[in-house]
Design a protein around this motif. Structure first.
Motif, PDB file in Angstrom:
ATOM      1  N   VAL A 183     -66.458 -18.103 -20.014  1.00  0.00           N
ATOM      2  CA  VAL A 183     -65.774 -18.200 -18.723  1.00  0.00           C
ATOM      3  C   VAL A 183     -64.405 -18.834 -18.987  1.00  0.00           C
ATOM      4  O   VAL A 183     -64.333 -20.011 -19.316  1.00  0.00           O
ATOM      5  N   PRO A 184     -63.326 -18.070 -18.864  1.00  0.00           N
ATOM      6  CA  PRO A 184     -61.988 -18.639 -19.125  1.00  0.00           C
ATOM      7  C   PRO A 184     -61.679 -19.785 -18.155  1.00  0.00           C
ATOM      8  O   PRO A 184     -61.928 -19.687 -16.955  1.00  0.00           O
ATOM      9  N   THR A 185     -61.145 -20.894 -18.710  1.00  0.00           N
ATOM     10  CA  THR A 185     -60.793 -22.068 -17.887  1.00  0.00           C
ATOM     11  C   THR A 185     -59.472 -22.650 -18.375  1.00  0.00           C
ATOM     12  O   THR A 185     -58.968 -22.284 -19.442  1.00  0.00           O
ATOM     13  N   ALA A 186     -58.962 -23.553 -17.585  1.00  0.00           N
ATOM     14  CA  ALA A 186     -57.776 -24.304 -18.006  1.00  0.00           C
ATOM     15  C   ALA A 186     -58.178 -25.342 -19.050  1.00  0.00           C
ATOM     16  O   ALA A 186     -59.358 -25.699 -19.191  1.00  0.00           O
ATOM     17  N   ASP A 187     -57.181 -25.851 -19.750  1.00  0.00           N
ATOM     18  CA  ASP A 187     -57.446 -26.851 -20.789  1.00  0.00           C
ATOM     19  C   ASP A 187     -57.987 -28.129 -20.157  1.00  0.00           C
ATOM     20  O   ASP A 187     -57.529 -28.571 -19.098  1.00  0.00           O
ATOM     21  N   GLY A 188     -59.017 -28.690 -20.771  1.00  0.00           N
ATOM     22  CA  GLY A 188     -59.605 -29.923 -20.288  1.00  0.00           C
ATOM     23  C   GLY A 188     -60.765 -29.737 -19.346  1.00  0.00           C
ATOM     24  O   GLY A 188     -61.400 -30.712 -18.956  1.00  0.00           O
ATOM     25  N   VAL A 189     -61.088 -28.502 -18.954  1.00  0.00           N
ATOM     26  CA  VAL A 189     -62.170 -28.247 -18.004  1.00  0.00           C
ATOM     27  C   VAL A 189     -63.503 -28.201 -18.742  1.00  0.00           C
ATOM     28  O   VAL A 189     -63.624 -27.571 -19.784  1.00  0.00           O
ATOM     29  N   ARG A 190     -64.503 -28.895 -18.164  1.00  0.00           N
ATOM     30  CA  ARG A 190     -65.861 -28.858 -18.713  1.00  0.00           C
ATOM     31  C   ARG A 190     -66.614 -27.662 -18.088  1.00  0.00           C
ATOM     32  O   ARG A 190     -66.921 -27.671 -16.905  1.00  0.00           O
ATOM     33  N   GLU A 191     -66.880 -26.644 -18.886  1.00  0.00           N
ATOM     34  CA  GLU A 191     -67.577 -25.454 -18.408  1.00  0.00           C
ATOM     35  C   GLU A 191     -68.895 -25.290 -19.172  1.00  0.00           C
ATOM     36  O   GLU A 191     -68.902 -25.025 -20.381  1.00  0.00           O
ATOM     37  N   PRO A 192     -70.064 -25.460 -18.476  1.00  0.00           N
ATOM     38  CA  PRO A 192     -71.355 -25.418 -19.176  1.00  0.00           C
ATOM     39  C   PRO A 192     -71.599 -24.122 -19.937  1.00  0.00           C
ATOM     40  O   PRO A 192     -72.213 -24.145 -21.013  1.00  0.00           O
TER      41      PRO A 192
END
Length: 363
Positions: A344-353
């Motif tokens: 799941v693409p996210t911004a830097d620093g995001v916690r994505e399970p």
């Protein structure tokens, strides 16, 4: 597919399926026989010479009539079906009726007197109406040529046999019962037909009593109605369909990719993770895989370098568990991608399970 769905599909496919009538396609033959009713033949005559004991006694003109008994008709046909309901055929037919009475204006009517016959070829165009069952109604029309024949009989009546040709026409209304899969191509028919022709011209003598005869030239009309029972056979009818076999429920498909998820900033295996790894190890033996790829991943909540090392630890932990489940270490290829391939693409620093994972791929 669940067991319930498989049983439902098998039940539906096992139900009897009604035979569908197939359009006539290609060559066919037919035949029919039945009753023929000839309308009273009326016609004008221009010359009628009455003789008594062979001596002329009068010359008259007027109307004449032939009354006939119920007779019979028969026909045979050779045709071609175009597979869309349309048929074209060549027919040969024969009709005959006993002459019950002759009547010419100015002389007594004569009982009996021979036979009135029609025979000749016709070309018919027919169309079948199909509604999904074995009963197929149809209509048709035909044109052709017929020989009108008045044939002499014993005693009173015509002295000789007269035959005159004329253009003929007919209308056809029928219904067929097709045998379908039991006897492909075979059908039984019931028809009503109107048959007529141009008026023939007869020039003959007939005896109206033991002492009186009449020589006349006249043109009677010719109209008939027939009811025929028949049979038809199409040579290239489709064979019956093969019996329907209920499908066997397929075996559950073996997954080729397994995902093992981790807690944040952890490389330790949870109980659920160990269950997934055990499923992958068992599947590798069933599908006889030649290589197992283990790829570690991390989310973007830390530095890229740290996440690279963390994904490697996660991949190593999964590979070790596979070995413990009986997989040879030589079959396992371990790689680590850090945060470069997020699920799941996210911004830097995001916690994505879903990005904290290890992918097990069987090849």
């Amino acid at each position: 597919m669940t067991l319930r769905k498989a049983l439902l599909a098998a039940t539906v496919l096992a139900l009897p399926v009604a035979a569908q009538a197939q359009p006539v396609s290609g060559l066919y033959v037919g035949a029919g026989v039945g009753a023929n009713w000839k309308f009273d033949s009326e016609g004008s005559y221009s010359r009628s010479r009455i003789s008594t004991l062979g001596a002329p006694t009068a010359t008259v003109a007027g109307q004449g009539r032939i009354n006939t008994e119920t007779g019979w008709a028969a026909l045979g046909s050779l045709g071609w079906g175009f597979g869309n309901g349309l048929r074209v055929e060549v027919e040969g037919n024969y009709r005959t009726n006993d002459i019950r009475r002759l009547k010419i204006t100015g002389v007594p009517s004569s009982p009996g007197g021979g036979y009135y016959e029609n025979f000749g070829p016709m070309v018919n165009v027919l169309y079948d109406f199909r509604f999904g069952g074995p009963i197929v109604p149809y209509v048709g029309a035909g044109v052709g040529y017929t020989w009108n024949q008045v044939r002499k009989g014993g005693g009173l009546g015509f002295h000789s046999t007269q035959t005159e040709g004329a253009l003929a026409y007919q209308g056809i209304l029928g219904v067929a019962y097709e045998m379908g899969p039991s006897v492909p191509g075979l059908a039984f028919t019931l028809e009503g037909r109107y048959f007529g022709s141009q008026s023939p011209k007869f020039d003959d003598s007939f005896r109206v009593s033991p002492t009186v005869s009449q020589h006349t030239t006249w043109k009677p009309d010719n109209n008939n109605v027939s009811v025929l029972l028949g049979v038809r056979y199409a040579f290239n009818a489709a064979p019956p369909p093969p019996p329907v076999v209920a499908p066997v429920a397929p075996a559950p498909a073996v997954a080729r990719t397994y995902l093992v998820f981790f807690d944040w900033d952890k490389a330790t295996l949870t109980e659920r993770a160990r269950q997934i790894i055990a499923e992958a190890a068992g599947a590798s033996r069933r599908v006889q895989s030649t290589r197992i790829e283990v790829a570690g991943h991390a989310d973007r909540s830390g530095s890229a370098a740290y996440n690279q090392r963390l994904s490697q630890r996660r991949a190593d932990a999964v590979a070790a568990e596979l070995v413990r489940q009986g997989v040879s270490r030589s079959e396992i290829a371990v790689s680590a991608y850090g945060e470069t391939r997020p699920l799941v693409p996210t911004a830097d620093g995001v916690r994505e399970p879903q990005n904290r994972r290890v992918e097990i791929v069987l090849k």
